[in-house]
Design an enzyme around this catalytic site. Sequence first.
Site, PDB file in Angstrom:
ATOM      1  N   SER A   1       0.847  -1.188   0.000  1.00 10.34           N
ATOM      2  CA  SER A   1       0.000   0.000   0.000  1.00 10.34           C
ATOM      3  C   SER A   1       0.875   1.227   0.000  1.00 10.34           C
ATOM      4  O   SER A   1       2.011   1.211   0.451  1.00 10.34           O
ATOM      5  CB  SER A   1      -0.872   0.010   1.246  1.00 10.34           C
ATOM      6  OG  SER A   1      -0.060   0.348   2.351  1.00 10.34           O
ATOM      7  N   LYS A   2       0.294   2.298  -0.516  1.00  8.44           N
ATOM      8  CA  LYS A   2       1.097   3.503  -0.652  1.00  8.44           C
ATOM      9  C   LYS A   2       1.418   4.139   0.684  1.00  8.44           C
ATOM     10  O   LYS A   2       2.213   5.060   0.758  1.00  8.44           O
ATOM     11  CB  LYS A   2       0.408   4.479  -1.583  1.00  8.44           C
ATOM     12  CG  LYS A   2      -0.980   4.821  -1.213  1.00  8.44           C
ATOM     13  CD  LYS A   2      -1.605   5.588  -2.353  1.00  8.44           C
ATOM     14  CE  LYS A   2      -3.106   5.586  -2.180  1.00  8.44           C
ATOM     15  NZ  LYS A   2      -3.821   5.713  -3.401  1.00  8.44           N
ATOM     16  N   ARG A   3       0.773   3.676   1.749  1.00  6.51           N
ATOM     17  CA  ARG A   3       1.141   4.180   3.079  1.00  6.51           C
ATOM     18  C   ARG A   3       2.592   3.795   3.395  1.00  6.51           C
ATOM     19  O   ARG A   3       3.268   4.456   4.134  1.00  6.51           O
ATOM     20  CB  ARG A   3       0.253   3.604   4.172  1.00  6.51           C
ATOM     21  CG  ARG A   3      -1.205   3.656   3.885  1.00  6.51           C
ATOM     22  CD  ARG A   3      -1.897   4.913   4.429  1.00  6.51           C
ATOM     23  NE  ARG A   3      -3.146   5.072   3.731  1.00  6.51           N
ATOM     24  CZ  ARG A   3      -3.336   5.838   2.656  1.00  6.51           C
ATOM     25  NH1 ARG A   3      -2.343   6.546   2.163  1.00  6.51           N
ATOM     26  NH2 ARG A   3      -4.497   5.911   2.065  1.00  6.51           N
TER      27      ARG A   3
END
Length: 510
Positions: free
Chosen positions: A261-263
Amino acid sequence: MAGFETQMTEQVRTRIAPSPTGAPHVGTAYMALFNLAFARRHQGKMVLRIEDTDRARSTPGSEQAILDALSWLGIEWDEGPDCGGDYGPYRQSERLELHQAEIDRLLEQGDAYRCFCSPERLDELRKEQMARKETPRYDGRCLALPPEESKQRAENGEPFVVRMKIPSEGECRFMDELRGEVVIDWSQVDHQVIRKSDGYPTYHLANVVDDHHMRISHVIRGEEWINSVPKHLLLYKLLGWNPPAFAHLPLLRNPDKSKLSKRRNPTGIFYYRDAGFLPEAMINYLGMMGYTLPDQREVFSLGDLSETFDLKRISLGGPVFDLDKLRWLNGRYLREKLSEEEVIDRLLTWKAGKGFLERVLPLALKRLETLSDFFPLAQFLLADKLEYAVTELTGKLDPGEAARLLKIAEWELEKTAEWNRDELSSLFQRMAQTEEMKLKELLPLFFVAITGSTVSLPLFDGMSLLGPDLSRTRIRLALEKLADTGNGLSKKGLKSIEKEYRKAYGDRID
Ligand code: GLU
Protein backbone atom coordinates in the site's frame (compact mmCIF):
# COMPACT_ATOMS: atom_id res chain seq x y z
CA MET A 1 -11.96 -28.36 -16.27
CA ALA A 2 -9.02 -28.41 -18.63
CA GLY A 3 -5.59 -27.62 -17.26
CA PHE A 4 -2.62 -26.14 -19.06
CA GLU A 5 -1.45 -29.40 -20.54
CA THR A 6 -4.76 -30.13 -22.21
CA GLN A 7 -5.13 -26.58 -23.51
CA MET A 8 -1.75 -26.50 -25.17
CA THR A 9 -3.27 -27.51 -28.49
CA GLU A 10 -5.10 -24.17 -28.66
CA GLN A 11 -3.32 -20.87 -28.88
CA VAL A 12 -2.39 -19.44 -25.52
CA ARG A 13 -4.12 -16.09 -25.01
CA THR A 14 -3.67 -14.20 -21.77
CA ARG A 15 -4.95 -10.81 -20.81
CA ILE A 16 -4.56 -7.99 -18.38
CA ALA A 17 -7.72 -6.11 -17.57
CA PRO A 18 -6.90 -2.97 -15.61
CA SER A 19 -9.56 -0.48 -14.60
CA PRO A 20 -8.65 3.08 -15.62
CA THR A 21 -9.01 4.65 -12.20
CA GLY A 22 -6.24 6.55 -10.45
CA ALA A 23 -2.51 6.24 -11.05
CA PRO A 24 -1.15 3.04 -12.71
CA HIS A 25 -0.12 0.66 -9.96
CA VAL A 26 2.98 -1.56 -9.70
CA GLY A 27 0.58 -4.47 -9.09
CA THR A 28 -0.76 -3.99 -12.62
CA ALA A 29 2.79 -4.13 -14.00
CA TYR A 30 3.45 -7.31 -11.99
CA MET A 31 0.36 -9.04 -13.42
CA ALA A 32 1.19 -7.79 -16.91
CA LEU A 33 4.73 -9.11 -16.68
CA PHE A 34 3.69 -12.64 -15.70
CA ASN A 35 0.89 -12.72 -18.28
CA LEU A 36 3.31 -11.60 -20.95
CA ALA A 37 6.06 -14.03 -19.93
CA PHE A 38 3.56 -16.89 -19.98
CA ALA A 39 2.13 -15.88 -23.36
CA ARG A 40 5.61 -15.52 -24.89
CA ARG A 41 6.79 -18.80 -23.46
CA HIS A 42 3.97 -20.53 -25.34
CA GLN A 43 4.12 -18.42 -28.52
CA GLY A 44 0.76 -16.97 -27.54
CA LYS A 45 -0.69 -13.50 -27.35
CA MET A 46 -1.37 -11.05 -24.54
CA VAL A 47 -4.42 -8.82 -24.71
CA LEU A 48 -4.82 -5.48 -22.94
CA ARG A 49 -8.46 -4.83 -22.10
CA ILE A 50 -9.58 -1.68 -20.37
CA GLU A 51 -12.31 -2.44 -17.82
CA ASP A 52 -14.08 0.88 -17.64
CA THR A 53 -17.63 -0.05 -16.68
CA ASP A 54 -17.36 1.92 -13.44
CA ARG A 55 -18.44 5.14 -15.12
CA ALA A 56 -18.02 7.34 -12.06
CA ARG A 57 -14.38 6.43 -11.52
CA SER A 58 -12.96 5.70 -14.97
CA THR A 59 -11.13 8.47 -16.81
CA PRO A 60 -9.51 8.63 -20.26
CA GLY A 61 -6.45 10.22 -18.61
CA SER A 62 -5.99 7.16 -16.44
CA GLU A 63 -6.37 4.83 -19.44
CA GLN A 64 -3.64 6.69 -21.29
CA ALA A 65 -1.48 6.62 -18.17
CA ILE A 66 -1.77 2.81 -17.99
CA LEU A 67 -0.63 2.48 -21.61
CA ASP A 68 2.24 4.91 -21.02
CA ALA A 69 3.34 3.25 -17.79
CA LEU A 70 3.41 -0.24 -19.29
CA SER A 71 5.19 1.01 -22.40
CA TRP A 72 7.80 2.72 -20.25
CA LEU A 73 8.46 -0.64 -18.61
CA GLY A 74 8.85 -2.31 -22.00
CA ILE A 75 5.70 -4.39 -21.59
CA GLU A 76 4.12 -4.93 -24.99
CA TRP A 77 0.65 -6.24 -25.70
CA ASP A 78 -0.46 -7.85 -28.94
CA GLU A 79 -4.02 -6.55 -28.96
CA GLY A 80 -5.48 -3.56 -27.18
CA PRO A 81 -7.44 -0.31 -27.49
CA ASP A 82 -4.50 1.51 -29.09
CA CYS A 83 -3.39 -1.16 -31.57
CA GLY A 84 -6.65 -3.05 -32.21
CA GLY A 85 -6.82 -6.77 -32.97
CA ASP A 86 -9.27 -9.40 -34.16
CA TYR A 87 -11.37 -9.49 -31.00
CA GLY A 88 -12.03 -5.82 -30.32
CA PRO A 89 -13.21 -3.41 -29.22
CA TYR A 90 -10.81 -3.61 -26.29
CA ARG A 91 -12.54 -1.06 -24.11
CA GLN A 92 -15.30 -2.67 -22.08
CA SER A 93 -17.62 0.34 -22.33
CA GLU A 94 -17.69 -0.19 -26.11
CA ARG A 95 -18.95 -3.75 -25.69
CA LEU A 96 -22.16 -2.99 -23.81
CA GLU A 97 -24.48 -4.47 -26.42
CA LEU A 98 -22.72 -7.78 -26.11
CA HIS A 99 -22.98 -7.69 -22.30
CA GLN A 100 -26.62 -6.65 -22.46
CA ALA A 101 -27.47 -9.50 -24.84
CA GLU A 102 -25.94 -12.05 -22.45
CA ILE A 103 -27.77 -10.52 -19.47
CA ASP A 104 -31.05 -10.80 -21.42
CA ARG A 105 -30.23 -14.39 -22.27
CA LEU A 106 -29.66 -15.22 -18.61
CA LEU A 107 -32.97 -13.53 -17.71
CA GLU A 108 -34.83 -15.45 -20.38
CA GLN A 109 -33.28 -18.73 -19.32
CA GLY A 110 -34.43 -18.01 -15.77
CA ASP A 111 -30.82 -18.09 -14.52
CA ALA A 112 -30.92 -14.45 -13.46
CA TYR A 113 -33.65 -12.24 -12.02
CA ARG A 114 -34.49 -8.57 -11.56
CA CYS A 115 -34.18 -7.26 -8.04
CA PHE A 116 -36.17 -4.17 -7.07
CA CYS A 117 -35.04 -3.98 -3.43
CA SER A 118 -34.15 -0.45 -2.35
CA PRO A 119 -30.66 0.41 -1.11
CA GLU A 120 -32.28 1.09 2.31
CA ARG A 121 -33.72 -2.43 2.50
CA LEU A 122 -30.39 -3.97 1.47
CA ASP A 123 -28.64 -1.89 4.09
CA GLU A 124 -31.08 -2.99 6.75
CA LEU A 125 -30.66 -6.64 5.70
CA ARG A 126 -26.90 -6.37 5.86
CA LYS A 127 -27.00 -4.86 9.33
CA GLU A 128 -29.31 -7.60 10.62
CA GLN A 129 -27.07 -10.32 9.15
CA MET A 130 -23.95 -8.75 10.62
CA ALA A 131 -25.66 -8.55 14.02
CA ARG A 132 -26.34 -12.30 13.72
CA LYS A 133 -22.68 -12.76 12.72
CA GLU A 134 -23.71 -14.12 9.32
CA THR A 135 -21.94 -13.37 6.03
CA PRO A 136 -23.91 -10.50 4.48
CA ARG A 137 -25.76 -11.88 1.49
CA TYR A 138 -28.89 -11.06 -0.47
CA ASP A 139 -31.85 -13.02 0.94
CA GLY A 140 -33.44 -13.75 -2.43
CA ARG A 141 -36.70 -11.87 -1.84
CA CYS A 142 -37.11 -10.82 -5.50
CA LEU A 143 -36.42 -14.35 -6.65
CA ALA A 144 -40.03 -15.11 -5.79
CA LEU A 145 -41.46 -12.42 -8.09
CA PRO A 146 -43.50 -13.91 -10.94
CA PRO A 147 -41.65 -13.23 -14.24
CA GLU A 148 -44.60 -11.27 -15.68
CA GLU A 149 -44.73 -8.91 -12.70
CA SER A 150 -40.96 -8.45 -12.78
CA LYS A 151 -41.11 -7.55 -16.47
CA GLN A 152 -44.03 -5.20 -15.97
CA ARG A 153 -42.34 -3.31 -13.13
CA ALA A 154 -39.21 -2.85 -15.24
CA GLU A 155 -41.31 -1.58 -18.13
CA ASN A 156 -43.01 0.86 -15.78
CA GLY A 157 -39.62 2.39 -15.19
CA GLU A 158 -39.00 1.09 -11.67
CA PRO A 159 -35.24 0.95 -10.97
CA PHE A 160 -33.78 -2.53 -10.69
CA VAL A 161 -30.59 -4.53 -10.79
CA VAL A 162 -30.17 -8.03 -12.24
CA ARG A 163 -28.79 -10.77 -10.02
CA MET A 164 -27.50 -14.26 -10.78
CA LYS A 165 -29.22 -17.23 -9.22
CA ILE A 166 -26.72 -19.04 -7.01
CA PRO A 167 -27.19 -22.61 -5.77
CA SER A 168 -28.35 -22.57 -2.16
CA GLU A 169 -26.26 -25.57 -1.15
CA GLY A 170 -23.30 -27.70 -2.14
CA GLU A 171 -19.84 -26.60 -3.09
CA CYS A 172 -17.92 -25.37 -6.09
CA ARG A 173 -14.66 -27.17 -6.86
CA PHE A 174 -12.16 -25.87 -9.33
CA MET A 175 -8.50 -26.09 -10.22
CA ASP A 176 -6.22 -23.18 -9.66
CA GLU A 177 -3.02 -23.75 -11.60
CA LEU A 178 -0.92 -22.58 -8.67
CA ARG A 179 -2.92 -23.88 -5.73
CA GLY A 180 -4.43 -27.10 -6.98
CA GLU A 181 -8.04 -27.83 -6.13
CA VAL A 182 -9.98 -25.04 -4.42
CA VAL A 183 -13.32 -25.71 -2.75
CA ILE A 184 -15.76 -22.93 -1.95
CA ASP A 185 -19.21 -23.49 -0.43
CA TRP A 186 -22.04 -21.98 -2.44
CA SER A 187 -23.41 -20.68 0.86
CA GLN A 188 -20.45 -18.25 0.83
CA VAL A 189 -21.41 -16.85 -2.55
CA ASP A 190 -23.82 -13.93 -2.86
CA HIS A 191 -26.52 -13.55 -5.51
CA GLN A 192 -24.14 -11.43 -7.51
CA VAL A 193 -25.46 -8.33 -9.22
CA ILE A 194 -24.58 -8.64 -12.91
CA ARG A 195 -26.31 -5.51 -14.17
CA LYS A 196 -26.35 -2.29 -12.16
CA SER A 197 -29.31 0.08 -11.97
CA ASP A 198 -27.56 2.41 -14.44
CA GLY A 199 -27.79 -0.38 -17.03
CA TYR A 200 -24.06 -1.13 -16.98
CA PRO A 201 -22.82 -4.67 -16.42
CA THR A 202 -20.77 -5.35 -13.31
CA TYR A 203 -17.18 -6.51 -13.43
CA HIS A 204 -18.14 -10.19 -13.03
CA LEU A 205 -20.47 -10.33 -16.01
CA ALA A 206 -18.42 -8.16 -18.34
CA ASN A 207 -15.19 -9.92 -17.43
CA VAL A 208 -16.55 -13.40 -18.20
CA VAL A 209 -18.32 -12.34 -21.40
CA ASP A 210 -15.24 -10.54 -22.68
CA ASP A 211 -12.79 -13.27 -21.70
CA HIS A 212 -14.94 -15.71 -23.62
CA HIS A 213 -15.37 -13.57 -26.72
CA MET A 214 -11.70 -12.62 -26.71
CA ARG A 215 -10.84 -16.36 -26.55
CA ILE A 216 -8.74 -16.00 -23.44
CA SER A 217 -7.23 -19.40 -22.62
CA HIS A 218 -5.57 -18.51 -19.28
CA VAL A 219 -6.76 -16.02 -16.70
CA ILE A 220 -3.70 -15.08 -14.67
CA ARG A 221 -4.60 -12.44 -12.08
CA GLY A 222 -4.31 -11.42 -8.44
CA GLU A 223 -5.39 -13.69 -5.60
CA GLU A 224 -8.03 -11.19 -4.49
CA TRP A 225 -10.23 -12.62 -7.25
CA ILE A 226 -10.08 -16.27 -6.20
CA ASN A 227 -13.36 -16.11 -4.29
CA SER A 228 -15.07 -14.80 -7.42
CA VAL A 229 -14.22 -17.90 -9.44
CA PRO A 230 -17.39 -19.83 -8.47
CA LYS A 231 -19.56 -17.01 -9.85
CA HIS A 232 -17.47 -16.85 -12.97
CA LEU A 233 -17.54 -20.60 -13.53
CA LEU A 234 -21.29 -20.62 -13.03
CA LEU A 235 -21.65 -17.86 -15.63
CA TYR A 236 -19.58 -19.88 -18.10
CA LYS A 237 -21.80 -22.87 -17.49
CA LEU A 238 -25.08 -20.97 -17.75
CA LEU A 239 -23.93 -19.32 -20.96
CA GLY A 240 -22.83 -22.67 -22.38
CA TRP A 241 -19.13 -21.86 -22.70
CA ASN A 242 -15.87 -23.61 -21.77
CA PRO A 243 -14.05 -21.75 -19.02
CA PRO A 244 -10.39 -20.75 -19.31
CA ALA A 245 -7.72 -22.05 -16.91
CA PHE A 246 -7.21 -19.93 -13.80
CA ALA A 247 -4.04 -19.00 -11.95
CA HIS A 248 -4.20 -16.56 -9.04
CA LEU A 249 -0.90 -14.89 -8.29
CA PRO A 250 0.07 -13.88 -4.77
CA LEU A 251 -0.33 -10.21 -3.96
CA LEU A 252 2.71 -8.02 -3.47
CA ARG A 253 3.39 -7.23 0.19
CA ASN A 254 5.03 -4.49 2.20
CA PRO A 255 8.07 -5.60 4.24
CA ASP A 256 5.74 -6.07 7.25
CA LYS A 257 3.74 -8.51 5.07
CA SER A 258 0.66 -6.30 4.87
CA LYS A 259 -0.80 -5.83 1.37
CA LEU A 260 1.36 -3.45 -0.67
CA SER A 261 0.00 0.00 0.00
CA LYS A 262 1.10 3.50 -0.65
CA ARG A 263 1.14 4.18 3.08
CA ARG A 264 4.38 2.16 3.23
CA ASN A 265 5.76 2.13 -0.30
CA PRO A 266 5.17 4.24 -3.37
CA THR A 267 2.83 2.14 -5.51
CA GLY A 268 2.52 4.29 -8.63
CA ILE A 269 4.63 3.16 -11.59
CA PHE A 270 5.40 6.77 -12.49
CA TYR A 271 6.91 7.38 -9.08
CA TYR A 272 9.65 4.93 -10.05
CA ARG A 273 10.15 6.50 -13.46
CA ASP A 274 10.23 10.02 -12.07
CA ALA A 275 12.47 9.12 -9.14
CA GLY A 276 15.06 7.76 -11.58
CA PHE A 277 14.63 3.98 -11.54
CA LEU A 278 15.43 2.10 -14.72
CA PRO A 279 12.57 0.22 -16.40
CA GLU A 280 14.67 -2.90 -16.92
CA ALA A 281 15.60 -2.98 -13.22
CA MET A 282 11.91 -2.62 -12.32
CA ILE A 283 11.00 -5.50 -14.63
CA ASN A 284 13.80 -7.61 -13.19
CA TYR A 285 12.68 -6.83 -9.65
CA LEU A 286 9.00 -7.54 -10.35
CA GLY A 287 10.08 -10.80 -12.00
CA MET A 288 11.74 -11.79 -8.74
CA MET A 289 8.48 -11.43 -6.83
CA GLY A 290 7.66 -14.97 -5.83
CA TYR A 291 9.65 -16.32 -8.77
CA THR A 292 13.09 -17.73 -9.41
CA LEU A 293 14.63 -18.63 -12.72
CA PRO A 294 15.63 -22.31 -13.06
CA ASP A 295 19.34 -21.32 -12.81
CA GLN A 296 18.64 -19.00 -9.83
CA ARG A 297 20.04 -15.97 -11.70
CA GLU A 298 19.28 -12.71 -9.93
CA VAL A 299 19.83 -10.32 -12.78
CA PHE A 300 17.64 -11.12 -15.77
CA SER A 301 15.66 -9.48 -18.56
CA LEU A 302 12.08 -9.90 -19.73
CA GLY A 303 13.45 -12.08 -22.56
CA ASP A 304 15.31 -14.32 -20.08
CA LEU A 305 12.17 -14.64 -17.96
CA SER A 306 9.95 -15.47 -20.94
CA GLU A 307 12.33 -18.11 -22.29
CA THR A 308 11.91 -20.42 -19.33
CA PHE A 309 8.76 -19.10 -17.67
CA ASP A 310 6.81 -21.73 -15.79
CA LEU A 311 3.82 -20.99 -13.55
CA LYS A 312 4.81 -23.95 -11.40
CA ARG A 313 7.89 -22.03 -10.24
CA ILE A 314 5.77 -19.34 -8.56
CA SER A 315 5.81 -19.59 -4.81
CA LEU A 316 2.72 -18.52 -2.95
CA GLY A 317 4.26 -17.06 0.18
CA GLY A 318 3.44 -13.34 -0.26
CA PRO A 319 6.35 -11.72 -2.17
CA VAL A 320 7.77 -8.66 -0.42
CA PHE A 321 8.29 -5.52 -2.46
CA ASP A 322 11.26 -4.00 -0.72
CA LEU A 323 12.29 -0.56 -1.90
CA ASP A 324 15.84 -0.89 -0.55
CA LYS A 325 16.37 -4.11 -2.48
CA LEU A 326 15.02 -2.50 -5.64
CA ARG A 327 17.39 0.46 -5.18
CA TRP A 328 20.27 -1.97 -4.78
CA LEU A 329 19.30 -3.81 -7.95
CA ASN A 330 18.86 -0.54 -9.82
CA GLY A 331 22.37 0.44 -8.76
CA ARG A 332 23.70 -2.83 -10.17
CA TYR A 333 22.02 -2.09 -13.48
CA LEU A 334 23.61 1.36 -13.59
CA ARG A 335 27.06 -0.04 -12.89
CA GLU A 336 27.00 -3.49 -14.47
CA LYS A 337 24.49 -3.44 -17.29
CA LEU A 338 24.95 0.00 -18.80
CA SER A 339 28.09 1.65 -20.12
CA GLU A 340 28.95 5.16 -18.89
CA GLU A 341 27.81 6.47 -22.22
CA GLU A 342 24.46 4.76 -21.76
CA VAL A 343 24.05 6.15 -18.26
CA ILE A 344 24.64 9.62 -19.68
CA ASP A 345 21.97 8.97 -22.30
CA ARG A 346 19.57 7.83 -19.59
CA LEU A 347 20.26 10.97 -17.57
CA LEU A 348 19.63 13.11 -20.62
CA THR A 349 16.33 11.46 -21.46
CA TRP A 350 15.30 11.33 -17.81
CA LYS A 351 15.65 14.91 -16.66
CA ALA A 352 19.00 16.40 -17.57
CA GLY A 353 18.07 16.97 -21.19
CA LYS A 354 17.06 20.02 -23.17
CA GLY A 355 13.33 19.22 -23.04
CA PHE A 356 13.33 19.31 -19.28
CA LEU A 357 15.45 22.46 -19.07
CA GLU A 358 13.11 24.15 -21.51
CA ARG A 359 10.20 23.50 -19.21
CA VAL A 360 11.97 24.62 -16.04
CA LEU A 361 13.87 27.64 -17.26
CA PRO A 362 10.90 29.97 -17.84
CA LEU A 363 9.89 29.40 -14.22
CA ALA A 364 13.40 29.95 -12.89
CA LEU A 365 14.56 32.81 -15.07
CA LYS A 366 13.27 35.72 -13.06
CA ARG A 367 14.87 34.27 -9.94
CA LEU A 368 18.36 33.95 -11.49
CA GLU A 369 21.31 36.26 -11.13
CA THR A 370 23.91 33.71 -12.15
CA LEU A 371 23.73 30.33 -13.86
CA SER A 372 24.69 28.71 -10.60
CA ASP A 373 21.38 29.86 -9.09
CA PHE A 374 19.55 27.54 -11.44
CA PHE A 375 20.38 24.10 -10.04
CA PRO A 376 19.53 24.77 -6.40
CA LEU A 377 16.13 26.05 -7.57
CA ALA A 378 15.49 23.01 -9.77
CA GLN A 379 16.97 20.50 -7.35
CA PHE A 380 13.61 19.36 -5.95
CA LEU A 381 12.56 18.26 -9.43
CA LEU A 382 15.57 15.95 -9.73
CA ALA A 383 15.69 14.52 -6.23
CA ASP A 384 13.76 11.62 -4.76
CA LYS A 385 13.66 12.25 -0.99
CA LEU A 386 14.31 15.76 0.33
CA GLU A 387 16.06 16.85 3.49
CA TYR A 388 14.55 19.68 5.55
CA ALA A 389 13.82 20.48 9.17
CA VAL A 390 10.39 19.85 10.64
CA THR A 391 10.24 23.44 11.89
CA GLU A 392 10.70 24.63 8.33
CA LEU A 393 7.80 22.45 7.29
CA THR A 394 5.35 23.54 9.95
CA GLY A 395 6.37 27.22 9.97
CA LYS A 396 3.71 29.12 11.87
CA LEU A 397 1.35 26.15 12.06
CA ASP A 398 0.84 23.89 15.03
CA PRO A 399 2.36 20.49 14.03
CA GLY A 400 -0.95 18.66 14.63
CA GLU A 401 -2.72 21.13 12.37
CA ALA A 402 0.03 20.75 9.76
CA ALA A 403 -0.49 16.97 9.81
CA ARG A 404 -4.24 17.40 9.42
CA LEU A 405 -3.83 19.71 6.43
CA LEU A 406 -1.30 17.41 4.78
CA LYS A 407 -3.67 14.48 5.18
CA ILE A 408 -6.57 16.40 3.67
CA ALA A 409 -4.42 17.49 0.75
CA GLU A 410 -3.32 13.88 0.24
CA TRP A 411 -6.95 12.79 -0.11
CA GLU A 412 -7.86 15.77 -2.28
CA LEU A 413 -4.87 15.22 -4.58
CA GLU A 414 -5.95 11.62 -5.00
CA LYS A 415 -9.09 12.93 -6.68
CA THR A 416 -7.42 15.11 -9.30
CA ALA A 417 -7.79 13.42 -12.66
CA GLU A 418 -6.01 16.22 -14.54
CA TRP A 419 -2.64 17.09 -13.10
CA ASN A 420 -1.83 20.60 -14.21
CA ARG A 421 -1.13 24.04 -12.79
CA ASP A 422 -4.71 25.34 -13.03
CA GLU A 423 -6.30 22.24 -11.47
CA LEU A 424 -3.80 22.32 -8.63
CA SER A 425 -4.34 26.00 -8.09
CA SER A 426 -8.13 25.62 -7.84
CA LEU A 427 -7.73 22.60 -5.57
CA PHE A 428 -5.67 24.56 -3.05
CA GLN A 429 -7.94 27.60 -3.33
CA ARG A 430 -10.95 25.42 -2.55
CA MET A 431 -9.08 23.91 0.32
CA ALA A 432 -8.15 27.34 1.76
CA GLN A 433 -11.78 28.40 1.53
CA THR A 434 -13.04 25.26 3.23
CA GLU A 435 -10.43 25.59 5.96
CA GLU A 436 -11.19 29.30 6.29
CA MET A 437 -7.54 30.15 5.80
CA LYS A 438 -5.83 32.57 3.50
CA LEU A 439 -3.95 30.87 0.67
CA LYS A 440 -0.73 32.41 1.91
CA GLU A 441 -1.27 30.82 5.33
CA LEU A 442 -1.97 27.42 3.81
CA LEU A 443 0.66 27.17 1.11
CA PRO A 444 4.02 27.48 2.95
CA LEU A 445 3.48 24.00 4.43
CA PHE A 446 3.08 22.49 0.96
CA PHE A 447 5.84 24.58 -0.46
CA VAL A 448 8.33 22.98 1.93
CA ALA A 449 6.81 19.49 1.63
CA ILE A 450 7.15 19.59 -2.16
CA THR A 451 10.32 21.61 -2.71
CA GLY A 452 12.13 20.99 0.59
CA SER A 453 12.84 24.69 0.91
CA THR A 454 11.17 28.01 1.58
CA VAL A 455 12.66 29.48 -1.59
CA SER A 456 12.00 27.76 -4.88
CA LEU A 457 9.96 27.80 -8.09
CA PRO A 458 6.22 28.55 -7.99
CA LEU A 459 4.44 25.72 -6.19
CA PHE A 460 1.74 24.73 -8.68
CA ASP A 461 4.09 24.81 -11.64
CA GLY A 462 6.60 22.85 -9.61
CA MET A 463 4.04 20.20 -8.65
CA SER A 464 2.83 20.02 -12.21
CA LEU A 465 6.38 19.34 -13.43
CA LEU A 466 7.09 16.93 -10.61
CA GLY A 467 4.02 14.86 -11.52
CA PRO A 468 1.31 13.29 -9.35
CA ASP A 469 3.22 10.28 -8.04
CA LEU A 470 6.28 12.09 -6.74
CA SER A 471 4.19 14.98 -5.42
CA ARG A 472 1.87 12.70 -3.49
CA THR A 473 4.83 10.74 -2.17
CA ARG A 474 6.42 13.97 -0.90
CA ILE A 475 3.24 14.79 1.01
CA ARG A 476 3.26 11.35 2.56
CA LEU A 477 6.94 11.74 3.46
CA ALA A 478 6.16 15.07 5.13
CA LEU A 479 3.52 13.30 7.21
CA GLU A 480 6.07 10.63 8.09
CA LYS A 481 8.53 13.29 9.13
CA LEU A 482 5.93 14.76 11.47
CA ALA A 483 5.21 11.30 12.84
CA ASP A 484 8.93 10.68 13.43
CA THR A 485 9.05 13.78 15.62
CA GLY A 486 6.06 12.67 17.66
CA ASN A 487 3.48 14.67 15.74
CA GLY A 488 1.83 11.88 13.82
CA LEU A 489 -1.89 11.36 13.57
CA SER A 490 -3.28 8.87 16.04
CA LYS A 491 -5.80 6.30 14.82
CA LYS A 492 -8.56 8.18 16.62
CA GLY A 493 -7.35 11.55 15.33
CA LEU A 494 -7.28 10.21 11.80
CA LYS A 495 -10.82 8.85 12.12
CA SER A 496 -12.20 12.18 13.20
CA ILE A 497 -10.28 14.04 10.47
CA GLU A 498 -11.73 11.63 7.96
CA LYS A 499 -15.25 12.17 9.26
CA GLU A 500 -14.92 15.94 9.03
CA TYR A 501 -13.31 15.55 5.63
CA ARG A 502 -16.27 13.62 4.24
CA LYS A 503 -18.64 16.31 5.46
CA ALA A 504 -16.65 19.20 4.04
CA TYR A 505 -15.06 17.70 0.91
CA GLY A 506 -17.11 14.60 0.04
CA ASP A 507 -16.02 10.97 -0.17
CA ARG A 508 -12.45 9.78 -0.51
CA ILE A 509 -11.67 7.80 -3.62
CA ASP A 510 -8.64 5.75 -2.67
N1 GLU B 1 -10.60 -5.02 -13.70
C1 GLU B 1 -10.08 -5.95 -12.76
C2 GLU B 1 -8.98 -5.24 -11.96
O1 GLU B 1 -8.84 -4.07 -12.09
C3 GLU B 1 -9.56 -7.16 -13.47
C4 GLU B 1 -9.44 -8.39 -12.63
C5 GLU B 1 -9.20 -9.62 -13.51
O2 GLU B 1 -8.09 -9.74 -14.02
O3 GLU B 1 -10.12 -10.41 -13.68
O4 GLU B 1 -8.25 -5.78 -11.20
